[in-house]
Design an enzyme around this catalytic site. Structure first.
Site, PDB file in Angstrom:
ATOM      1  N   ASP A  65     -11.351  -4.225   3.261  1.00  0.00           N
ATOM      2  CA  ASP A  65     -12.258  -3.125   2.950  1.00  0.00           C
ATOM      3  C   ASP A  65     -13.711  -3.490   3.255  1.00  0.00           C
ATOM      4  OD1 ASP A  65     -10.275  -1.397   2.158  1.00  0.00           O
ATOM      5  OD2 ASP A  65     -10.495  -1.811   0.024  1.00  0.00           O
ATOM      6  N   CYS A  85       0.811  -1.212   0.000  1.00  0.00           N
ATOM      7  CA  CYS A  85       0.000   0.000   0.000  1.00  0.00           C
ATOM      8  C   CYS A  85       0.844   1.263   0.000  1.00  0.00           C
ATOM      9  CB  CYS A  85      -0.942  -0.016   1.199  1.00  0.00           C
ATOM     10  SG  CYS A  85      -2.237  -1.268   1.073  1.00  0.00           S
ATOM     11  N   ASP A 104     -13.996   3.158   2.643  1.00  0.00           N
ATOM     12  CA  ASP A 104     -13.219   2.006   2.212  1.00  0.00           C
ATOM     13  C   ASP A 104     -13.859   1.234   1.076  1.00  0.00           C
ATOM     14  OD1 ASP A 104     -10.961   1.954   4.232  1.00  0.00           O
ATOM     15  OD2 ASP A 104     -12.692   2.026   5.565  1.00  0.00           O
TER      16      ASP A 104
END
Length: 332
Positions: A94, A21, A54
């Protein structure tokens, strides 16, 4: 040559400009690029673009909504199977961050087919399938492209009861802040990329699903949460506070941090993404007496498959601060 041997001799992280990420487009640049894009809206779009949440959530009926998300990134570790597991856990997160349950996933793959052996790609996919299968989420097909840089992730569809939705614009002042995984993954992943050192504790954390924390948060009647990934704790907290119209206080001594990450910080293995995160949030940040730049770097460290940041107390996880009326983040 076995897949494992191939992975060891061809360091996957060496084929990527960034890792995990931490390779996200910086938050400020991303917001500038998508500003003004409105997409589709309607009464049944419960979570769309406005809050920067998210995942998207669309209501099907009063007690059922669909959660939709996609997440992929470049190699964060050299082991192909572990990279697949980490990417899958990160994509599933998520859905858990919204209080939902994943029900189906599809693979998203970019692969330098003339450079890296296809059996390595098989190992990546196997890792992803194994993690998703562990929570009863079938992985059915996907899409692949020939790409000069390896990338892997998933598009995940989940379900959630709209009455028990977790979202990042539902925070209210005066509640504890809970963090469900330690920080420091970006520092350790950067050290791994630069030196080849393997940190099993980091792999364990990145492959650990946020399912239990999500279930516990929903069971406690909480309504606001986000997962801590590429924008770091400070970045994701800032987004939550901004969307909710509240401020926050972080007790740095209460924030769990991996011991090895503190060593990596001391030795200078700070990801560029972590520094960019801190630069982005700094105008909204007040550091109390004794708070060092290193403290702030850790709090801004770009995580991969990090934990949930929940507004409210979640049994079994550390409280790291609280929300307050007003705006901005204070670190003490």
């Amino acid at each position: 040559m076995t897949a494992t041997t191939s992975s060891e001799s061809r360091r996957l992280t060496g084929y990527a400009h960034g890792g995990g990420c931490a390779c996200k487009i910086p938050p400020g640049e991303l917001e500038d690029a998508v500003r003004g894009l409105v997409g589709q809206s309607g009464d049944d779009v419960l979570v769309g673009l406005d809050s920067g949440d998210d995942a998207a959530v669309v209501r099907l009926r009063d007690d059922l909504a669909v959660v939709s998300t996609a997440d992929f990134f470049t190699p964060v570790v050299d082991d192909a199977y572990d990279w697949g597991r980490i990417a899958a856990a990160n994509a599933l997160s998520d859905v858990y961050a919204m209080g939902g349950t994943p029900v189906v996933a599809i693979n998203l793959v970019g692969w330098p087919r003339g450079v890296l052996p296809m059996e390595l790609m098989t190992e990546v996919l196997r890792g992803g399938v194994d993690v998703a299968a562990g929570v009863g989420c079938p992985v059915i097909g996907g899409h692949t492209i020939d790409d000069p840089e390896p990338k892997f992730g998933m598009a995940v569809t989940g379900v959630v009861d709209p009455r028990h939705l977790l979202r990042n614009d539902a925070a209210v002042a005066g509640l504890p802040l809970t963090l469900t995984k330690p920080l420091g993954l970006g520092l350790l992943n950067n050290r791994h990329k630069q030196t080849g050192e393997v940190f099993p504790e980091a792999v364990d954390l990145m492959t650990r699903l946020n399912r239990d924390a999500s279930v516990a948060a929903v069971a406690a009647g909480l309504t606001a949460a986000t997962d801590v990934t590429g924008f770091g704790l400070l970045g994701h907290l800032h987004k939550m506070c901004r969307a909710s119209g509240v401020g926050a206080v972080i007790d740095r001594a209460a924030v769990p941090v991996l011991d090895a990450a503190r060593v990596a910080l001391r030795d200078g293995f700070v990801p560029g993404g972590s520094r960019r995160n801190l630069d982005w949030v700094r105008p909204h940040l007040t550091a109390g007496p004794g708070v060092t730049e290193d403290d702030l770097i850790v709090l801004a460290d770009a995580q991969t498959s990090g934990g949930l940041l929940v507004v409210g107390e979640v049994p079994g996880y550390p409280v790291i601060g609280h929300t307050v009326a007003g705006a901005g983040i204070r670190v003490r």
